[in-house]
Scaffold this motif. Structure first.
Motif, short mmCIF file in Angstrom:
data_model
loop_
_atom_site.label_atom_id
_atom_site.label_comp_id
_atom_site.label_asym_id
_atom_site.label_seq_id
_atom_site.Cartn_x
_atom_site.Cartn_y
_atom_site.Cartn_z
N SER A 17 0.84 -1.19 0.00
CA SER A 17 0.00 0.00 0.00
C SER A 17 0.88 1.25 0.00
O SER A 17 2.08 1.19 0.30
N ILE A 18 0.30 2.37 -0.34
CA ILE A 18 1.05 3.63 -0.33
C ILE A 18 1.60 3.90 1.06
O ILE A 18 2.77 4.28 1.20
N GLN A 19 0.80 3.70 2.09
CA GLN A 19 1.26 3.94 3.46
C GLN A 19 2.46 3.05 3.81
O GLN A 19 3.41 3.49 4.44
N GLU A 20 2.41 1.79 3.39
CA GLU A 20 3.52 0.87 3.66
C GLU A 20 4.79 1.32 2.93
O GLU A 20 5.89 1.29 3.48
N ARG A 21 4.63 1.77 1.68
CA ARG A 21 5.79 2.24 0.92
C ARG A 21 6.37 3.52 1.52
O ARG A 21 7.59 3.68 1.59
N ILE A 22 5.50 4.42 1.98
CA ILE A 22 5.97 5.64 2.64
C ILE A 22 6.75 5.29 3.89
O ILE A 22 7.81 5.86 4.17
N GLN A 23 6.25 4.33 4.67
CA GLN A 23 6.94 3.93 5.89
C GLN A 23 8.32 3.37 5.57
O GLN A 23 9.29 3.65 6.27
N ILE A 24 8.43 2.59 4.49
CA ILE A 24 9.72 2.04 4.09
C ILE A 24 10.68 3.17 3.72
O ILE A 24 11.85 3.17 4.10
N VAL A 25 10.19 4.16 2.99
CA VAL A 25 11.03 5.30 2.60
C VAL A 25 11.49 6.06 3.84
O VAL A 25 12.66 6.43 3.95
N GLU A 26 10.59 6.29 4.79
CA GLU A 26 10.96 6.97 6.03
C GLU A 26 12.01 6.18 6.80
O GLU A 26 12.99 6.76 7.29
N ASP A 27 11.82 4.88 6.90
CA ASP A 27 12.78 4.04 7.61
C ASP A 27 14.13 4.05 6.91
O ASP A 27 15.18 4.13 7.56
N LEU A 28 14.12 4.00 5.58
CA LEU A 28 15.36 4.04 4.82
C LEU A 28 16.06 5.38 5.03
O LEU A 28 17.27 5.43 5.27
N TRP A 29 15.30 6.47 4.95
CA TRP A 29 15.89 7.80 5.16
C TRP A 29 16.50 7.90 6.55
O TRP A 29 17.62 8.40 6.71
N ASP A 30 15.77 7.44 7.57
CA ASP A 30 16.29 7.49 8.94
C ASP A 30 17.59 6.70 9.07
O ASP A 30 18.46 7.07 9.86
#
Length: 66
Positions: A17-30
């Protein structure tokens, strides 16, 4: 829709889902974001940004200070 970059997104991520992909991007950025203390700035330079911010506040009319 055609790919706009040379980076290919794994098929396993496309199904999330979009929310799951956003969370992955945030985790990767962090995981790659560099804390300020790791920039190697001398101690004397670390407070310059705060000093500049404060100096800017001093130039604002009192009505705009929150």
């Amino acid at each position: 829709m055609p790919e706009t970059s040379s980076t290919q997104i794994p098929e396993s991520l496309k199904g999330l889902s979009i929310q799951e992909r956003i969370q992955i991007v945030e985790d990767l950025w962090d995981s790659i974001a560099i804390p300020q203390e790791n920039f190697g700035l001398p101690e004397a330079r670390r407070g310059v940004g705060e000093a500049n911010r404060r100096a800017g506040e001093e130039r604002k009319p009192a009505a705009f200070l929150g």
